[in-house]
Scaffold this motif. Structure first.
Motif, short mmCIF file in Angstrom:
data_model
loop_
_atom_site.label_atom_id
_atom_site.label_comp_id
_atom_site.label_asym_id
_atom_site.label_seq_id
_atom_site.Cartn_x
_atom_site.Cartn_y
_atom_site.Cartn_z
N VAL A 75 1.07 -1.02 0.13
CA VAL A 75 0.10 0.14 0.13
C VAL A 75 0.55 1.39 -0.23
CG1 VAL A 75 -1.95 1.09 1.73
CG2 VAL A 75 -2.22 -1.18 0.85
N THR B 87 0.95 4.24 -2.94
CA THR B 87 0.84 5.50 -3.21
C THR B 87 1.81 6.87 -3.30
OG1 THR B 87 -1.26 4.71 -1.20
CG2 THR B 87 -0.70 6.34 -1.24
N THR C 46 -5.82 2.01 -2.68
CA THR C 46 -4.44 2.79 -2.08
C THR C 46 -4.64 2.93 -3.54
OG1 THR C 46 -3.83 0.67 -1.65
CG2 THR C 46 -2.32 1.47 -2.72
#
Length: 284
Positions: free
Chosen positions: A87, A91, A152
């Protein structure tokens, strides 16, 4: 460029302090303090900076604030239910890459060396953000599900939208774009905490840390806005996205946490990329 690096340092320190607070209480209780404190700090200095914001620019600032608020909620939701070592870097890739692409597509003048440094910085952001997989991670119940994937991607894209929209606001608006956007984001965060049943103050041990994180957030957001007004979006967004490096270094210095080989490589690439961007921008 200096303002962008100050913003990156501020975001990294704010995340570190906020992360410590989140270890002692629910994260939504932390942002219940950090967001209003950051807003209060901006309200104190905005009149001193002058400027004005109205009309369609006000709407843009509010949309940017809504994007920032949603990004925070989605990001923490993804971290809570998905693998952090997937994640976080994904991101970071979107936060660094999308504004970079937007800046280049809209014709921002960047030399080849600066572009190379920016691309290297994007790689560095992903590597620094990536946590080493451990036996605990592998045995844990978290999985990168479709829901986690959407959260995400949504958080990374929303952060990027916030960056881009903030760059569109006029230079004579002072710090009011930050006040409006942070006010909108604060309203969203408060609503999320209320819905989640976490609308109450954090434990006493986390209050001071949360206040500190909020004040740092006001400082780094101000530095980020100044960076946008004195530099190019493509450069500023990438340099600011190096903030995980500060978080990783503080975790090592203060908490004694180990950095994996991947993160150490990312830190080295980050230092090289800053040098390339600085020299390339000077040439351009």
């Amino acid at each position: 460029m200096v303002f962008a690096l100050v913003a990156a340092l501020g975001y990294g320190l704010s995340d570190f302090v906020g992360g410590l607070a989140s270890r002692r209480t629910h994260v939504l209780r932390v942002v219940l303090v950090t967001y209003p404190v950051g807003l209060a700090g901006l309200l104190l200095v905005a009149p001193l900076a002058g400027g004005h914001l109205g009309g369609f620019d006000l709407v843009i600032a509010m949309i940017g604030g809504a994007a920032n608020g949603l990004a925070i909620i989605w990001f923490y939701s993804a971290l809570a239910t998905g693998p952090m070592n997937v994640v976080s870097p994904l991101t970071a890739l979107l936060v660094a890459g999308l504004p970079l692409v937007f800046g280049l597509v809209t014709g921002e003048p960047l030399g080849a060396v600066a572009i190379g440094g920016a691309l290297l910085a994007v790689i560095a952001v992903v590597l620094v953000s990536r946590e080493e997989r451990t036996a605990v991670d592998e045995a844990g119940p978290v999985r990168f599900t479709v829901r986690v994937g959407w959260l995400t991607v949504g958080s990374g894209a929303a952060f990027a939208v916030y960056f881009v929209l903030l760059d569109q606001l006029p230079d004579d608006s002072g710090l009011w774009p930050l006040v409006v956007s942070r006010g909108t984001a604060t309203a969203l965060v408060l609503a999320a905490a209320l819905v989640a049943g976490q609308f109450r103050m954090p434990e006493r041990s986390a209050v001071a840390l949360s206040v500190t994180a909020g004040l740092l957030d006001a400082v780094c957001n101000t530095a980020f806005l100044l960076a946008l007004r004195t530099g190019l979006l493509a450069v500023v967004s990438v340099l600011t996205s190096l903030y995980p490096a500060a978080t990783v270094l503080m975790a090592r210095l203060v908490l004694g946490e180990r950095t994996g080989r991947v993160q150490r490589l990312g830190l080295a690439l980050a230092a090289i990329s800053v040098t390339l961007i600085a020299s390339g921008s000077a040439i351009a």
